[in-house]
Design a protein around this motif. Structure first.
Motif, PDB file in Angstrom:
ATOM      1  N   LYS A 190      57.526  -2.167  27.956  1.00  0.00           N
ATOM      2  CA  LYS A 190      58.120  -1.608  29.167  1.00  0.00           C
ATOM      3  C   LYS A 190      57.146  -0.611  29.767  1.00  0.00           C
ATOM      4  O   LYS A 190      56.616   0.252  29.074  1.00  0.00           O
ATOM      5  CB  LYS A 190      59.445  -0.921  28.840  1.00  0.00           C
ATOM      6  N   HIS A 191      56.898  -0.719  31.071  1.00  0.00           N
ATOM      7  CA  HIS A 191      55.957   0.164  31.757  1.00  0.00           C
ATOM      8  C   HIS A 191      56.660   0.896  32.898  1.00  0.00           C
ATOM      9  O   HIS A 191      57.482   0.311  33.607  1.00  0.00           O
ATOM     10  CB  HIS A 191      54.792  -0.641  32.357  1.00  0.00           C
ATOM     11  N   ASP A 192      56.313   2.165  33.067  1.00  0.00           N
ATOM     12  CA  ASP A 192      56.778   2.869  34.262  1.00  0.00           C
ATOM     13  C   ASP A 192      56.177   2.222  35.497  1.00  0.00           C
ATOM     14  O   ASP A 192      56.863   1.995  36.493  1.00  0.00           O
ATOM     15  CB  ASP A 192      56.377   4.354  34.213  1.00  0.00           C
ATOM     16  N   ARG A 206      61.192   3.192  41.742  1.00  0.00           N
ATOM     17  CA  ARG A 206      61.585   2.555  40.496  1.00  0.00           C
ATOM     18  C   ARG A 206      62.356   1.259  40.797  1.00  0.00           C
ATOM     19  O   ARG A 206      63.228   1.229  41.651  1.00  0.00           O
ATOM     20  CB  ARG A 206      62.456   3.506  39.678  1.00  0.00           C
ATOM     21  N   GLY A 242      61.144  -0.424  35.840  1.00  0.00           N
ATOM     22  CA  GLY A 242      59.716  -0.259  36.073  1.00  0.00           C
ATOM     23  C   GLY A 242      59.367  -0.577  37.519  1.00  0.00           C
ATOM     24  O   GLY A 242      60.182  -1.075  38.290  1.00  0.00           O
TER      25      GLY A 242
END
Length: 257
Positions: free
Chosen positions: A178-180, A62, A211
């Motif tokens: 927002k993206h993982d 992350r 992300g």
């Protein structure tokens, strides 16, 4: 206490094989092979396998932005597609990812007969935004893309756009959420220096929002400006994985031989 590193993508001995239908193996059309088929009444092999990614193993965390570099045909785009779940992993390997990775490429589907604004709306809805969120974000997404800098192109059908304009709009849509895990395949290579600067800043924001970003680009400067870690793929195998500046030096030495 050191901050815990949270894995978002784990590749474990991942192998990816393309099967090309209708392709004959080398020598399949020789006179001897043709005679053998006549005698045995068997058809020529019609499936050819291409082993594109070979036993790739890594862990992404992350908040990382990871560059993927390598010669043409080294397996970079194939690996992105596998992380996104669009290609199967076989031969005992696996790829695990947090959430649903989003793949952004220059070939991402947009509706050519619809306007840029309508494509923004549909793209945002497809990413899970509510109609109210879409309405509130559309103008900002169009402005970020810069497609209206030379006229009101956002109201025109996508088929009137240049490839660069379309690529900028694709990136702007994908980066609005927002993206993982966000997977970017050459989308930052298009557009002028001003747009590249905006897009690189947005990638840094996505990282700050916890992300993980994977970036394939033939622009070494874009990789250096955007990614602190780089994975070098060659012939489907990881040659090196580490700090961007170190890996880029190794790759440049290899390319200049």
């Amino acid at each position: 206490m050191a901050e815990e590193r949270v894995p978002t993508v784990i590749a474990d001995e991942a192998h990816i094989v393309y099967r090309i239908h209708g392709a004959s193996a080398a020598g399949a059309n020789s006179p001897a092979a043709s005679f053998k088929r006549i005698m045995t009444k068997k058809n020529a092999a019609s499936i050819r396998e291409v082993h594109a990614v070979k036993g790739v193993t890594f862990v992404a965390y992350r908040g990382e932005a990871i560059g993927l570099i390598g010669s043409n045909g080294s397996g970079k785009s194939t690996l992105l597609r596998a992380i996104a779940g669009l290609l199967p992993v076989e031969r005992g390997g696996a790829i695990y990812a947090a959430g649903q990775p989003s793949l952004l490429g220059v070939n991402a589907a947009l509706m050519n007969d619809l306007s840029g604004e309508k494509n923004v709306e549909l793209g945002c809805l497809a990413m899970g935004m509510s109609p109210a969120e879409v309405k509130a974000r559309t103008a900002d997404i169009v402005e970020f893309s810069g497609i209206n800098e030379r006229g009101e192109f956002s109201t025109l059908p996508m088929k009137t756009y240049s490839s660069g304009m379309a690529a900028r709009l694709r990136f702007s849509i994908a980066a609005a959420k927002k993206h993982d895990v966000l997977l970017i395949d050459e989308a930052l290579a298009t557009g002028d220096a001003k747009f590249r600067k905006r897009s690189e800043a947005r990638v840094r924001e996505l990282r700050a929002e916890a992300g993980t970003v994977f970036l394939v680009s033939h622009s070494e400067q874009t990789i250096r400006d955007t990614c602190e870690r780089t994975i070098w793929l060659e012939s489907g195998v990881i040659r090196a994985d580490g700090p961007t500046e170190e890996i880029m030096r190794m790759y440049e030495e290899f390319s200049n031989k």
